[in-house]
Design a protein around this motif. Sequence first.
Motif, short mmCIF file in Angstrom:
data_model
loop_
_atom_site.label_atom_id
_atom_site.label_comp_id
_atom_site.label_asym_id
_atom_site.label_seq_id
_atom_site.Cartn_x
_atom_site.Cartn_y
_atom_site.Cartn_z
N LYS A 149 -4.96 -5.06 -2.33
CA LYS A 149 -4.55 -5.81 -3.52
C LYS A 149 -4.78 -4.94 -4.74
O LYS A 149 -5.90 -4.52 -4.99
N ASN A 150 -3.70 -4.70 -5.46
CA ASN A 150 -3.73 -3.77 -6.60
C ASN A 150 -4.22 -2.41 -6.10
O ASN A 150 -3.63 -1.82 -5.23
N ASP A 151 -5.34 -1.94 -6.63
CA ASP A 151 -5.86 -0.64 -6.17
C ASP A 151 -7.15 -0.80 -5.37
O ASP A 151 -7.95 0.12 -5.28
N ASN B 103 -20.11 -6.44 12.80
CA ASN B 103 -19.15 -6.60 11.72
C ASN B 103 -19.28 -5.47 10.69
O ASN B 103 -20.39 -5.12 10.28
N VAL B 104 -18.15 -4.94 10.31
CA VAL B 104 -18.08 -3.94 9.23
C VAL B 104 -17.23 -4.54 8.11
O VAL B 104 -16.12 -5.00 8.34
N ASP B 105 -17.77 -4.52 6.90
CA ASP B 105 -17.05 -5.03 5.73
C ASP B 105 -17.10 -3.94 4.66
O ASP B 105 -18.14 -3.68 4.07
N LEU B 106 -15.95 -3.31 4.43
CA LEU B 106 -15.89 -2.19 3.48
C LEU B 106 -14.87 -2.48 2.39
O LEU B 106 -13.72 -2.85 2.66
N LYS B 107 -15.30 -2.32 1.15
CA LYS B 107 -14.41 -2.48 0.00
C LYS B 107 -14.40 -1.15 -0.78
O LYS B 107 -15.44 -0.61 -1.10
N ILE B 108 -13.20 -0.66 -1.08
CA ILE B 108 -13.04 0.60 -1.80
C ILE B 108 -12.07 0.42 -2.94
O ILE B 108 -11.00 -0.17 -2.78
N LYS B 109 -12.45 0.92 -4.11
CA LYS B 109 -11.52 1.00 -5.23
C LYS B 109 -10.85 2.36 -5.14
O LYS B 109 -11.47 3.40 -5.30
N LEU B 110 -9.55 2.33 -4.87
CA LEU B 110 -8.81 3.57 -4.64
C LEU B 110 -8.42 4.22 -5.97
O LEU B 110 -7.30 4.11 -6.45
N ILE B 111 -9.39 4.90 -6.58
CA ILE B 111 -9.16 5.53 -7.87
C ILE B 111 -8.48 6.87 -7.69
O ILE B 111 -8.50 7.47 -6.63
N TYR C 4 0.82 -1.21 0.00
CA TYR C 4 0.00 0.00 0.00
C TYR C 4 0.85 1.27 0.00
O TYR C 4 0.35 2.37 0.20
N LYS C 5 2.13 1.13 -0.27
CA LYS C 5 3.05 2.24 -0.13
C LYS C 5 2.73 3.40 -1.07
O LYS C 5 2.87 4.56 -0.70
N TYR C 6 2.28 3.09 -2.29
CA TYR C 6 2.09 4.15 -3.28
C TYR C 6 0.62 4.49 -3.53
O TYR C 6 0.30 5.25 -4.43
N LEU C 7 -0.28 3.94 -2.72
CA LEU C 7 -1.70 4.22 -2.89
C LEU C 7 -2.12 5.42 -2.04
O LEU C 7 -1.48 5.73 -1.04
N ARG C 8 -3.20 6.06 -2.46
CA ARG C 8 -3.70 7.23 -1.74
C ARG C 8 -5.19 7.04 -1.44
O ARG C 8 -5.90 6.34 -2.16
N ILE C 9 -5.63 7.70 -0.36
CA ILE C 9 -7.00 7.55 0.10
C ILE C 9 -7.45 8.87 0.72
O ILE C 9 -6.62 9.66 1.19
N TYR C 10 -8.74 9.13 0.68
CA TYR C 10 -9.25 10.29 1.40
C TYR C 10 -9.15 10.02 2.91
O TYR C 10 -9.49 8.93 3.36
N PRO C 11 -8.68 10.98 3.69
CA PRO C 11 -8.38 10.73 5.10
C PRO C 11 -9.63 10.58 5.96
O PRO C 11 -10.71 11.04 5.61
#
Length: 343
Positions: free
Chosen positions: A282-284, A335-343, A245-252
């Motif tokens: 995994k990937n983005d 339980n919380v299950d969240l999937k995000i595509k980090l576009i 996850y070193k080069y990925l970005r996300i809204y804080p």
Amino acid sequence: MIFTESKIKRLLVHVLLWICFSMFSISVASIEVGAVPNEMMMRLLFNPILFYANSLYLVPYFLLNRKIGWYILSSILLLIIFNYVIISVFGSSFFNFLDRPIQTENDLLKINNIRYIAPTVFSLSFFLLGGVFGLVSNFYKRDKQNQIRVKAQKEMELQFLRTQLKPHFLFNTLNSIYFLVRSKSDDAPEAVITLSELMRYMLYEVGKGKVSLEKEINYINNYISLQKLRLHQSEHIKIKVDGDYKYLRIYPLLLISFIENAFKHGTTSNGETFIDIDIAVKNDHLHFKVKNIIGLTKKDIDNSGIGMENIKTQLEYLYKDNYELMTTNEDGYYNVDLKIKLI
């Protein structure tokens, strides 16, 4: 008037299109009658007046303001005056062209077509093209302005949500440190330092848009460390992070509310805390899961759920159609299950 790069590009496109139109008209005249009348050259030079008069003035000021009658009247007057001026000023030059010997009736027909029909059709065509161009340009302009307005509104709403979230987080954390100080724990100084790191991240990183996913995970780890300091039984608090996850970005601050909620409700009546956090990249794609036992903590009707509702709203704004969120309450666990595509 300031010419930006985009304006210069649009100007060049317009000039290029007019050159193409003119070359096409000259080519047709040359093929049909073997020469280009002076009157036709003058029309080619002045036809853009019809185009821009319609697109820049008549359409915006009359047609788009629903002044249909004024638009029709102005259009007719403009076409009549335009053609009258062209014929009055430049029409005599065309007679030199007519002095050429006419060999057949077909030659005369071609000349009359060039003199009367073609100029009228071209002037009307340029005028109508100007109207279409004005309508299309105005549509895209308003659509762009609407998108900017909607984006600005969303940004304001997000800022409002985040101003709600920060005090909520701060109150919870200060409450944790209060327990350490009250119990005269040696961990209190470390808790203050960890809190300062958390606040520095929130003050200097959050307002920049997307942040490094690595920084966000470090922020989560610091928060968990701070919570562990105030808990007597923290051996059942687990966090697992997998993936590159070193080069990925996300809204804080998208994930912390779920973790806050887990700590708030994940402690049993005998002081045991059960929280399992799993972050897989995994990937983005980010897969975030939180599982906590449902404790017997009394629910604060007025303040409970502020962070949860905020985070759901932010997810919808920032990752619309690019996230999946599922929460379940089964067998005494939340339980919380969240999937995000980090576009």
